[in-house]
Write an enzyme that holds these catalytic residues in place. Structure first.
Site, PDB file in Angstrom:
ATOM      1  CD  GLU A 262     -30.419 -35.691  41.492  1.00 39.01           C
ATOM      2  OE1 GLU A 262     -30.333 -34.443  41.522  1.00 39.01           O
ATOM      3  OE2 GLU A 262     -31.487 -36.285  41.283  1.00 39.01           O
ATOM      4  CB  CYS A 296     -25.991 -30.405  45.557  1.00 38.68           C
ATOM      5  SG  CYS A 296     -27.280 -31.479  46.192  1.00 38.68           S
TER       6      CYS A 296
END
Length: 509
Positions: A262, A296
């Protein structure tokens, strides 16, 4: 905060290694954790040593042999109890997340709620670890596939979500029959200590084997490449930057292990003339300045039709000029600090690069000093007019730096949206069904997450979370992401008295 720390079992000096039910006497270097909100020392952590790490891996291996034999619904019951325990500590843990990381208190509470939500999801999933049956081409044969526990799952989490990312992985791993070794970011390690103090109550009361949930707080020198290269850890789930993620993927891949990566995002919102402008503006502002731009999934770019560009720009500037910036625990604050002074420097460097490439700063960008900003971690969120091809725009700046970009037709907007190395989250605001469906089609967004009339950040746990391209391609949390934490096995049973071969092959001896 002293009462919060006491309630969470945080002392002045804390161990950096736990096997879930026991804390080890670590002898590694002591590190200090300071709050970015006021610069004050919170507590110290004695880092785990390579010896501690090896002992924890050995304990986890032994625990796996026992835990994998516990029926999945019973494993789910432990997760249910963990969720209940987290509910008891939601407020103090949310406050520690806010104080140590810097996100506002409401976001700290929301992060703990994510932990609770994934526990609830995983409990149901523990009774739904489904395989499939297939018809065999051979008479009196039955075929099916099933899923088995994988082993040790290594979880490496980033500073921006000190506790939720661990829960996304750990709760699914637990119901899958795996055990977990967690290496948190050293910037927010007290949050990890608090979490293990909370879950220890459940593990002890229910006789869960020592080593099912483990914590190792260590420097990257002592626990970096070794962790990723360790064949005893079949799955690494890593959340962090793209450059480090590429290294992790290489090290895990060299041993033919599995990885869930990720990594970075460069997320865009397209605003069409058919958008609900007020809703779009709210989504942009939360996406861009929430968590001080340190998600993110934070909104990095907004791609606005030329016919509404000036209107959107003026309204955003007006909003940015009155954003409440301050201590993360102040209920009036909407923008807390960046995580540390290094993040402030990265923010300023990126702004200088924007100017050097011909971009225009239209609001914000300053570092804040003076009363209330003594920690040196506060900045004014920034908006810049740019072109998508700028080198700095192609990168992810982990800070509240928002880029404004014009477009003339939807095909151009989608091309701009996709024309970056990252592919995590994306959104389009429009009340036009044709525009929305085009954005979600195979010729639309190339991201792992694509939303209509919802911003880029704030994913729910029910959907699989992750992205494409340099975001890593991994998926965690909801949907069928559980399959990554298990090994798949195809089974064929012959219940007849003959041995026919597949494809009708004749082989008589």
């Amino acid at each position: 905060m002293n009462e919060v720390l006491k309630e969470l079992g945080i002392g002045k000096v804390n161990s950096g290694a736990s096997t879930g039910t026991n804390w080890k006497e670590t002898e590694g270097k002591a590190i200090q954790s300071f709050s970015p909100s006021d610069g004050k020392l919170i507590a110290e952590i004695n880092l785990a040593t390579p010896k501690d790490y090896k002992e924890i891996i050995d304990t986890a291996k032994g625990a796996f042999e026992k835990w994998r034999m516990v029926p999945a619904p019973k494993r789910g019951e432990i997760v249910r109890l963990i969720g209940l325990e987290l509910r008891k500590y939601k407020e103090p843990l949310g406050k520690l997340v806010s104080y140590e990381m810097g996100k506002i208190y409401q976001e700290g509470l929301g992060e703990v709620q994510e932990m609770i939500d994934i526990c609830d999801f995983a409990v149901g999933q523990s009774r739904q670890l489904y395989g499939f049956t297939m018809h065999s081409e051979r008479e009196k044969h039955r075929m099916y596939d099933q899923y088995h526990p994988l082993g040790i799952v290594g979880v490496v989490s980033a500073f921006n979500f000190p506790v939720a990312v661990w829960a996304w992985n750990a709760m699914i791993a637990l119901i899958a029959g795996d055990v977990v070794v967690w290496k948190p970011s050293s910037k927010v390690s007290l949050c990890a200590v608090a979490v293990h103090n909370i879950v220890a109550n459940v593990l002890k009361e229910n006789d869960v084997p020592e080593g099912v949930l483990n914590l190792v707080i260590a420097s990257s020198r002592d626990l970096g490449d070794e962790f990723f290269s360790n064949k005893d850890v079949p799955l690494i789930s890593f959340t962090g930057s793209t450059p480090i993620g590429k290294k992790v993927g290489r090290l895990v891949g060299e041993r033919l292990g599995r990885s869930i990566l990720e990594l970075g995002g460069n997320n865009a919102i397209i605003i069409t003339p058919n958008a609900d402008m007020e809703m779009a503006l709210r989504a942009v502002v939360f996406g861009a300045v929430g968590t001080c731009g340190q998600r993110c999934t934070s909104t990095r770019r907004i791609i606005v039709h030329t016919s509404i560009y000036e209107e959107i720009k003026q309204k955003l500037v007006a909003i940015y000029k009155k954003l409440p910036i301050g201590n993360a625990l102040d209920s009036k604050t909407l923008v807390g600090p960046l995580v540390d002074k290094y993040a402030v420097q990265d923010f300023q460097n990126s702004i200088e690069k924007v100017k050097a490439e011909g971009g225009k700063i239209i609001v914000g960008g300053e570092s804040l000093e003076g009363e209330g900003f003594e920690s040196g971690c506060f900045v004014n969120p920034c908006i810049a007019e740019v072109e998508n091809h700028f080198e700095i725009v192609q990168e992810e700046t982990f800070a509240p730096l928002l880029y404004l970009i014009k477009y003339t037709d939807l095909e151009e907007a989608i091309r701009i949206q996709n024309d970056v190395p990252q592919g995590l989250s994306s959104a389009l605001f429009s009340t036009n069904m044709l525009e929305a469906e085009k954005f979600l089609s195979q010729e639309g967004s190339d991201c792992g997450i694509a939303n209509i009339n919802i911003g880029t950040s704030g994913a729910e746990i029910g959907g699989a979370f992750g992205g494409e391209k340099e975001t890593g391609g991994g998926r965690e949390s909801g949907s069928d992401a559980w399959k990554a934490y298990m090994r798949r096995q195809t089974n064929t049973i012959n219940y007849g008295t003959e041995l026919p071969l597949a494809q009708g092959i004749e082989f008589n001896v």
